[in-house]
Design a protein around this motif. Sequence first.
Motif, mmCIF file in Angstrom:
data_model
loop_
_atom_site.group_PDB
_atom_site.id
_atom_site.type_symbol
_atom_site.label_atom_id
_atom_site.label_comp_id
_atom_site.label_asym_id
_atom_site.label_seq_id
_atom_site.Cartn_x
_atom_site.Cartn_y
_atom_site.Cartn_z
ATOM 1 N N GLY A 134 -0.173 2.962 65.783
ATOM 2 C CA GLY A 134 -0.920 2.398 67.062
ATOM 3 C C GLY A 134 -2.257 3.376 67.176
ATOM 4 N N GLY A 147 -2.444 -2.626 62.658
ATOM 5 C CA GLY A 147 -3.215 -3.736 63.328
ATOM 6 C C GLY A 147 -3.981 -4.700 62.339
ATOM 7 N N ARG A 199 -5.594 -5.279 72.393
ATOM 8 C CA ARG A 199 -5.051 -4.538 73.345
ATOM 9 C C ARG A 199 -3.636 -3.971 72.708
ATOM 10 N NH1 ARG A 199 -6.908 -8.915 75.206
ATOM 11 N NH2 ARG A 199 -8.529 -8.912 76.870
ATOM 12 N N TYR A 200 -3.632 -2.761 72.300
ATOM 13 C CA TYR A 200 -2.494 -2.060 71.495
ATOM 14 C C TYR A 200 -1.758 -1.286 72.575
ATOM 15 C CZ TYR A 200 -5.017 -2.974 67.211
ATOM 16 O OH TYR A 200 -5.647 -3.565 66.152
ATOM 17 N N ALA A 217 -4.543 2.264 64.419
ATOM 18 C CA ALA A 217 -5.021 0.676 64.862
ATOM 19 C C ALA A 217 -6.290 0.805 65.753
ATOM 20 C CB ALA A 217 -3.908 -0.285 65.353
ATOM 21 N N CYS A 218 -6.095 1.706 66.815
ATOM 22 C CA CYS A 218 -7.122 1.953 67.875
ATOM 23 C C CYS A 218 -8.394 2.347 67.157
ATOM 24 C CB CYS A 218 -6.692 2.939 68.925
ATOM 25 S SG CYS A 218 -5.514 1.915 69.868
ATOM 26 N N ALA A 236 -3.629 -8.435 63.655
ATOM 27 C CA ALA A 236 -4.039 -8.347 65.047
ATOM 28 C C ALA A 236 -5.577 -8.567 65.008
ATOM 29 C CB ALA A 236 -3.807 -7.371 65.713
ATOM 30 N N CYS A 294 3.058 -4.724 65.131
ATOM 31 C CA CYS A 294 1.545 -4.617 64.455
ATOM 32 C C CYS A 294 1.125 -3.675 63.532
ATOM 33 C CB CYS A 294 0.535 -4.824 65.619
ATOM 34 S SG CYS A 294 0.490 -3.150 66.482
ATOM 35 N N TYR A 352 -2.823 -9.247 71.923
ATOM 36 C CA TYR A 352 -1.990 -8.062 72.465
ATOM 37 C C TYR A 352 -0.884 -7.712 71.213
ATOM 38 C CZ TYR A 352 -3.342 -9.459 77.272
ATOM 39 O OH TYR A 352 -4.292 -9.598 78.040
ATOM 40 N N ALA A 353 -1.138 -6.415 70.896
ATOM 41 C CA ALA A 353 -0.468 -5.873 69.773
ATOM 42 C C ALA A 353 0.352 -4.672 70.139
ATOM 43 C CB ALA A 353 -1.322 -5.472 68.430
ATOM 44 N N MET A 354 1.795 -4.704 69.358
ATOM 45 C CA MET A 354 2.478 -3.494 69.972
ATOM 46 C C MET A 354 3.267 -3.160 68.477
ATOM 47 S SD MET A 354 5.698 -5.584 72.059
ATOM 48 C CE MET A 354 6.696 -4.212 71.673
ATOM 49 N N ASP A 355 3.727 -1.969 68.621
ATOM 50 C CA ASP A 355 4.528 -1.309 67.544
ATOM 51 C C ASP A 355 5.240 -0.060 68.266
ATOM 52 O OD1 ASP A 355 4.249 -1.628 64.330
ATOM 53 O OD2 ASP A 355 5.271 0.120 64.963
#
Length: 75
Positions: free
Chosen positions: A39, A16, A50-51, A42-43, A19, A13, A30-33
């Motif tokens: 991250g 984000g 949801r990261y 992104a938050c 996302a 992501c 739901y996002a991941m990296d």
Amino acid sequence: MPDGPRVVLDAGCGEGYYARMLSAEGWDVYAMDNAREAGLSACREPAAVRYMVADLANIPAAGGSAGAVLSILSP
């Protein structure tokens, strides 16, 4: 997409962007990296996403738990 909840996993992501766009359209995202700094960035942006920090080679999700996987610019 299968019937039921509109769940998307954004694999890779980054910060984000996509996302957040999907979340704004009503998707459960739901996002991941694997980059912790991305991250954290992104938050900081407001969104119901949801990261997590995770490796794309070992995605922490059960089979069938998402209706779609988004992977843009990720190997």
